[in-house]
Write a protein that holds these residues in place. Structure first.
Motif, PDB file in Angstrom:
ATOM      1  N   PRO A 138       0.830  -1.214   0.000  1.00 28.32           N
ATOM      2  CA  PRO A 138       0.000   0.000   0.000  1.00 28.32           C
ATOM      3  C   PRO A 138       0.861   1.259   0.000  1.00 28.32           C
ATOM      4  O   PRO A 138       1.923   1.306   0.625  1.00 28.32           O
ATOM      5  N   HIS A 139       0.389   2.280  -0.732  1.00 27.08           N
ATOM      6  CA  HIS A 139       1.071   3.571  -0.702  1.00 27.08           C
ATOM      7  C   HIS A 139       0.912   4.237   0.658  1.00 27.08           C
ATOM      8  O   HIS A 139       1.812   4.939   1.113  1.00 27.08           O
ATOM      9  N   ARG A 140      -0.225   4.028   1.277  1.00 28.71           N
ATOM     10  CA  ARG A 140      -0.481   4.591   2.595  1.00 28.71           C
ATOM     11  C   ARG A 140      -1.040   3.490   3.485  1.00 28.71           C
ATOM     12  O   ARG A 140      -2.245   3.256   3.523  1.00 28.71           O
ATOM     13  N   PRO A 141      -0.187   2.791   4.223  1.00 25.35           N
ATOM     14  CA  PRO A 141      -0.675   1.694   5.077  1.00 25.35           C
ATOM     15  C   PRO A 141      -1.673   2.214   6.107  1.00 25.35           C
ATOM     16  O   PRO A 141      -1.576   3.356   6.566  1.00 25.35           O
ATOM     17  N   PRO A 142      -2.641   1.386   6.472  1.00 30.58           N
ATOM     18  CA  PRO A 142      -3.619   1.812   7.484  1.00 30.58           C
ATOM     19  C   PRO A 142      -2.922   2.151   8.798  1.00 30.58           C
ATOM     20  O   PRO A 142      -2.053   1.412   9.265  1.00 30.58           O
ATOM     21  N   ARG A 143      -3.315   3.261   9.382  1.00 25.99           N
ATOM     22  CA  ARG A 143      -2.689   3.703  10.627  1.00 25.99           C
ATOM     23  C   ARG A 143      -3.627   3.621  11.813  1.00 25.99           C
ATOM     24  O   ARG A 143      -3.233   3.942  12.941  1.00 25.99           O
ATOM     25  N   SER A 144      -4.854   3.251  11.582  1.00 27.61           N
ATOM     26  CA  SER A 144      -5.825   3.158  12.671  1.00 27.61           C
ATOM     27  C   SER A 144      -6.969   2.247  12.245  1.00 27.61           C
ATOM     28  O   SER A 144      -7.090   1.876  11.078  1.00 27.61           O
ATOM     29  N   GLY A 145      -7.796   1.905  13.221  1.00 27.64           N
ATOM     30  CA  GLY A 145      -9.025   1.185  12.930  1.00 27.64           C
ATOM     31  C   GLY A 145      -8.817  -0.251  12.471  1.00 27.64           C
ATOM     32  O   GLY A 145      -7.784  -0.885  12.713  1.00 27.64           O
ATOM     33  N   TYR A 146      -9.836  -0.730  11.779  1.00 31.96           N
ATOM     34  CA  TYR A 146      -9.866  -2.118  11.334  1.00 31.96           C
ATOM     35  C   TYR A 146      -8.701  -2.444  10.412  1.00 31.96           C
ATOM     36  O   TYR A 146      -8.117  -3.531  10.499  1.00 31.96           O
ATOM     37  N   GLY A 147      -8.348  -1.528   9.515  1.00 32.20           N
ATOM     38  CA  GLY A 147      -7.232  -1.773   8.604  1.00 32.20           C
ATOM     39  C   GLY A 147      -5.935  -2.038   9.342  1.00 32.20           C
ATOM     40  O   GLY A 147      -5.172  -2.943   8.982  1.00 32.20           O
ATOM     41  N   LYS A 148      -5.664  -1.267  10.379  1.00 26.84           N
ATOM     42  CA  LYS A 148      -4.448  -1.486  11.175  1.00 26.84           C
ATOM     43  C   LYS A 148      -4.518  -2.815  11.918  1.00 26.84           C
ATOM     44  O   LYS A 148      -3.512  -3.537  12.037  1.00 26.84           O
ATOM     45  N   ASP A 149      -5.712  -3.154  12.413  1.00 25.62           N
ATOM     46  CA  ASP A 149      -5.872  -4.427  13.128  1.00 25.62           C
ATOM     47  C   ASP A 149      -5.535  -5.614  12.230  1.00 25.62           C
ATOM     48  O   ASP A 149      -4.765  -6.505  12.616  1.00 25.62           O
ATOM     49  N   VAL A 150      -6.127  -5.652  11.026  1.00 27.40           N
ATOM     50  CA  VAL A 150      -5.890  -6.807  10.160  1.00 27.40           C
ATOM     51  C   VAL A 150      -4.447  -6.825   9.646  1.00 27.40           C
ATOM     52  O   VAL A 150      -3.895  -7.905   9.391  1.00 27.40           O
ATOM     53  N   THR A 151      -3.820  -5.672   9.537  1.00 24.17           N
ATOM     54  CA  THR A 151      -2.397  -5.641   9.170  1.00 24.17           C
ATOM     55  C   THR A 151      -1.564  -6.299  10.258  1.00 24.17           C
ATOM     56  O   THR A 151      -0.658  -7.102   9.972  1.00 24.17           O
ATOM     57  N   GLU A 152      -1.863  -6.000  11.515  1.00 29.87           N
ATOM     58  CA  GLU A 152      -1.142  -6.620  12.622  1.00 29.87           C
ATOM     59  C   GLU A 152      -1.457  -8.110  12.716  1.00 29.87           C
ATOM     60  O   GLU A 152      -0.564  -8.928  12.987  1.00 29.87           O
ATOM     61  N   VAL A 153      -2.716  -8.465  12.498  1.00 28.93           N
ATOM     62  CA  VAL A 153      -3.101  -9.887  12.528  1.00 28.93           C
ATOM     63  C   VAL A 153      -2.304 -10.665  11.495  1.00 28.93           C
ATOM     64  O   VAL A 153      -1.753 -11.734  11.787  1.00 28.93           O
ATOM     65  N   GLU A 154      -2.226 -10.151  10.271  1.00 28.08           N
ATOM     66  CA  GLU A 154      -1.464 -10.852   9.225  1.00 28.08           C
ATOM     67  C   GLU A 154       0.021 -10.921   9.575  1.00 28.08           C
ATOM     68  O   GLU A 154       0.699 -11.903   9.252  1.00 28.08           O
ATOM     69  N   GLY A 155       0.538  -9.892  10.234  1.00 23.34           N
ATOM     70  CA  GLY A 155       1.940  -9.938  10.661  1.00 23.34           C
ATOM     71  C   GLY A 155       2.194 -11.063  11.646  1.00 23.34           C
ATOM     72  O   GLY A 155       3.198 -11.789  11.535  1.00 23.34           O
ATOM     73  N   TYR A 156       1.296 -11.243  12.598  1.00 25.74           N
ATOM     74  CA  TYR A 156       1.444 -12.336  13.562  1.00 25.74           C
ATOM     75  C   TYR A 156       1.279 -13.703  12.886  1.00 25.74           C
ATOM     76  O   TYR A 156       1.952 -14.679  13.267  1.00 25.74           O
ATOM     77  N   VAL A 157       0.404 -13.773  11.906  1.00 20.82           N
ATOM     78  CA  VAL A 157       0.229 -15.037  11.180  1.00 20.82           C
ATOM     79  C   VAL A 157       1.498 -15.391  10.415  1.00 20.82           C
ATOM     80  O   VAL A 157       1.918 -16.565  10.383  1.00 20.82           O
ATOM     81  N   ARG A 158       2.145 -14.404   9.802  1.00 23.10           N
ATOM     82  CA  ARG A 158       3.409 -14.677   9.093  1.00 23.10           C
ATOM     83  C   ARG A 158       4.494 -15.142  10.063  1.00 23.10           C
ATOM     84  O   ARG A 158       5.304 -16.018   9.732  1.00 23.10           O
ATOM     85  N   GLY A 159       4.526 -14.560  11.253  1.00 19.68           N
ATOM     86  CA  GLY A 159       5.469 -15.036  12.261  1.00 19.68           C
ATOM     87  C   GLY A 159       5.189 -16.464  12.671  1.00 19.68           C
ATOM     88  O   GLY A 159       6.110 -17.273  12.842  1.00 19.68           O
ATOM     89  N   PHE A 160       3.914 -16.809  12.825  1.00 23.30           N
ATOM     90  CA  PHE A 160       3.534 -18.185  13.140  1.00 23.30           C
ATOM     91  C   PHE A 160       3.977 -19.132  12.022  1.00 23.30           C
ATOM     92  O   PHE A 160       4.433 -20.254  12.282  1.00 23.30           O
ATOM     93  N   ALA A 161       3.838 -18.695  10.772  1.00 18.66           N
ATOM     94  CA  ALA A 161       4.222 -19.544   9.640  1.00 18.66           C
ATOM     95  C   ALA A 161       5.718 -19.852   9.669  1.00 18.66           C
ATOM     96  O   ALA A 161       6.131 -20.961   9.296  1.00 18.66           O
ATOM     97  N   ARG A 162       6.516 -18.904  10.102  1.00 17.68           N
ATOM     98  CA  ARG A 162       7.966 -19.169  10.196  1.00 17.68           C
ATOM     99  C   ARG A 162       8.273 -20.160  11.303  1.00 17.68           C
ATOM    100  O   ARG A 162       9.191 -20.987  11.167  1.00 17.68           O
ATOM    101  N   ARG A 163       7.525 -20.109  12.384  1.00 18.30           N
ATOM    102  CA  ARG A 163       7.787 -21.016  13.506  1.00 18.30           C
ATOM    103  C   ARG A 163       7.183 -22.399  13.298  1.00 18.30           C
ATOM    104  O   ARG A 163       7.682 -23.379  13.855  1.00 18.30           O
ATOM    105  N   ARG A 164       6.093 -22.468  12.496  1.00 21.45           N
ATOM    106  CA  ARG A 164       5.450 -23.757  12.221  1.00 21.45           C
ATOM    107  C   ARG A 164       5.305 -23.932  10.707  1.00 21.45           C
ATOM    108  O   ARG A 164       4.212 -23.841  10.152  1.00 21.45           O
ATOM    109  N   PRO A 165       6.403 -24.214  10.011  1.00 26.07           N
ATOM    110  CA  PRO A 165       6.321 -24.373   8.552  1.00 26.07           C
ATOM    111  C   PRO A 165       5.522 -25.594   8.125  1.00 26.07           C
ATOM    112  O   PRO A 165       5.196 -25.727   6.938  1.00 26.07           O
TER     113      PRO A 165
END
Length: 365
Positions: A138-165
Motif C-alpha cells: 500500500p502507498h499509505r498503510p492503514p494507521r488506525s481502525g480495522y485496517g491497522k488491526d488486520v495488518t497486525e493480525v497478518e503480521g502475527y500469522v506470518r510469524g507463526f508460519a515461520r515457527r510452524r512451517p
C-alpha cells in the motif's frame, strides 16, 4: 472455529455440516468458539459450542483438549460496535489472535489454519494502483481502525508460519460483504435515504456476496493450497452507479467535513462509520482476484453488480423514486421530443416559435 456466534460463523457451520469439507478429510467434529452464546436463530445443531475469551490463556487449554486438525479463525471484527468499543475491538482482533496462534504453535495436531482478513490491509490513497494484487504494497498503510488491526493480525500469522512451517496457512482478504442479514457499516450507509458522497470523488468499489464468503472459507479449509487470496466479486461499480441502482439520491460534501459527518452518523445511530470506511468512500479500492480462481480453484457465484442487486432485494431496499415512474417519465419525454420534431418538420410552428421552442413547450403543457 472462532467467531462462531455471529451470523457469518453460523452460516459457515451450517455449510460445513451440509457439504463437509472438499479435500482429503471429512468433517467428523466441529468445535465452535466464541466469547458469547449464539442467538437462537444462529444456533447450529450437531456442533459443540464452547464459550471462551481468546484474549486469555484459557484458549491454550482449549486447543490442547480439542486437538484440532484445522483452525478457522473468523473472530476478526470489522466495527467497534461489534465488540463494545474500539479498545475492546482491538484487543479481540490483535490480542486474541496472538493468544490463539501461541496455542496453535504448541499443538502438534494443528495442520491447517485459515484466517479471515480484509482488503482493508491495502489502505486507501490517491496514488493507489488500479488493481491490488496479493503482493501489492500500500502507498499509505492503514494507521488506525480495522485496517491497522488486520495488518497486525497478518503480521502475527506470518510469524507463526515461520515457527510452524508444517502448518498450511491460508489468509483470505475479503472485500465488503453484502447479502441477506449482513450488518456492516457499509450496509448501514447504503440503507440511508440519501447517500452522502465526497465532493469531487466517485470511488470504484467491489463487494462479495455472503454466500461466496462461506463457499471460499469452506474451500480454503479443505484444500492444501496455502497462501494469501483476494476475494471479491467480478467487476467494478462506482459509487454513483450503486446509488442509481438503489434509487438513492446523493449529497456531495467537502472532503474536510467527512470526519464530522461520520461522527454525526455514529451519534445518531444511522451508521457506524470509521476513518477507513470514509477513506474507502473517497478513493475506492479494486482487487485482482486471478489467484483465487487459478490456484485455490474458487469461482464466485455473484459478481459485484449481482451482489448489490441481491443485497438490495434481500434487505428490502426500495428506490425512493420507483423504476416504473422513471421509465414512464423517460418515455413521455421521448414521445414529446419525437412529436415536436414531426410537427416542426410539417411546419406546424411558426419560424419564431420553432427557433426558441417556447410555443412547443406551451402547447405540450
Amino acid at each position: 472455529m472462532t467467531g462462531a456466534a455471529r451470523r457469518l460463523g453460523a452460516a459457515v457451520l451450517r455449510d460445513l455440516l451440509r457439504h463437509g469439507v472438499a479435500g482429503e478429510f471429512p468433517v467428523d467434529r466441529i468445535v465452535a468458539v466464541d466469547l458469547r452464546e449464539p442467538r437462537p436463530e444462529d444456533r447450529v445443531e450437531g456442533v459443540e459450542t464452547v464459550r471462551a475469551d481468546l484474549r486469555t490463556p484459557e484458549v491454550a487449554s482449549l486447543i490442547a483438549r480439542v486437538r484440532p486438525h484445522t483452525v478457522l479463525h473468523l473472530d476478526v471484527l470489522a466495527a467497534p460496535a461489534q465488540a463494545g468499543g474500539r479498545t475492546a475491538m482491538k484487543e479481540r482482533n490483535v490480542i486474541g489472535t496472538m493468544q490463539l496462534l501461541a496455542a496453535c504453535q504448541k499443538s502438534p495436531s494443528v495442520r491447517r489454519l485459515v484466517v479471515k482478513s480484509s482488503a482493508a490491509v491495502y489502505g486507501c490513497a490517491s496514488r493507489d494502483p488500479a488493481l491490488f494484487t496479493e503482493e501489492t504494497e500500500p502507498h499509505r498503510p492503514p494507521r488506525s481502525g480495522y485496517g491497522k488491526d488486520v495488518t497486525e493480525v497478518e503480521g502475527y500469522v506470518r510469524g507463526f508460519a515461520r515457527r510452524r512451517p508444517d502448518v498450511a496457512i491460508t489468509i483470505l482478504r475479503f472485500a465488503n460483504f453484502l447479502g441477506p442479514d449482513v450488518q456492516t457499516a457499509f450496509v448501514d450507509y447504503l440503507s440511508l435515504p440519501v447517500l452522502p458522497t465526497v465532493l469531487g470523488f466517485d470511488p470504484r468499489l467491489q463487494f462479495v456476496h455472503i454466500d461466496d464468503v462461506v463457499q471460499t472459507i469452506r474451500a480454503a479449509a479443505g484444500e492444501t493450497r496455502p497462501g494469501t487470496y483476494n476475494v471479491a466479486g467480478a467487476g467494478v461499480l462506482t459509487l454513483s452507479q450503486i446509488a442509481r441502482r438503489l434509487g438513492r439520491p446523493t449529497f456531495p460534501v467537502p472532503a474536510f467535513t467527512t470526519s464530522t459527518l461520520g461522527a454525526v452518523l455514529k451519534r445518531t445511530g444511522l451508521a457506524d462509520f470509521t476513518a477507513d470506511q470514509l477513506s474507502l468512500l473517497t478513493y475506492g479500492r479494486v482487487l485482482d482476484t486471478t489467484r483465487l480462481g487459478s490456484r485455490l480453484g474458487v469461482t464466485l457465484r455473484y459478481s459485484t453488480a449481482e451482489a448489490v442487486t441481491a443485497h438490495a432485494g434481500a434487505a428490502g431496499l426500495r428506490p425512493l423514486i420507483s423504476r416504473t415512474a422513471v421509465a414512464t417519465a423517460e418515455q413521455r419525454l421521448t414521445d414529446m421530443l419525437a412529436d415536436r420534431a414531426v410537427r416542426r418538420q410539417n411546419g406546424v410552428f411558426g419560424e419564431d416559435e420553432g427557433s426558441n421552442g417556447v410555443g412547443d413547450w406551451k402547447e405540450d403543457g
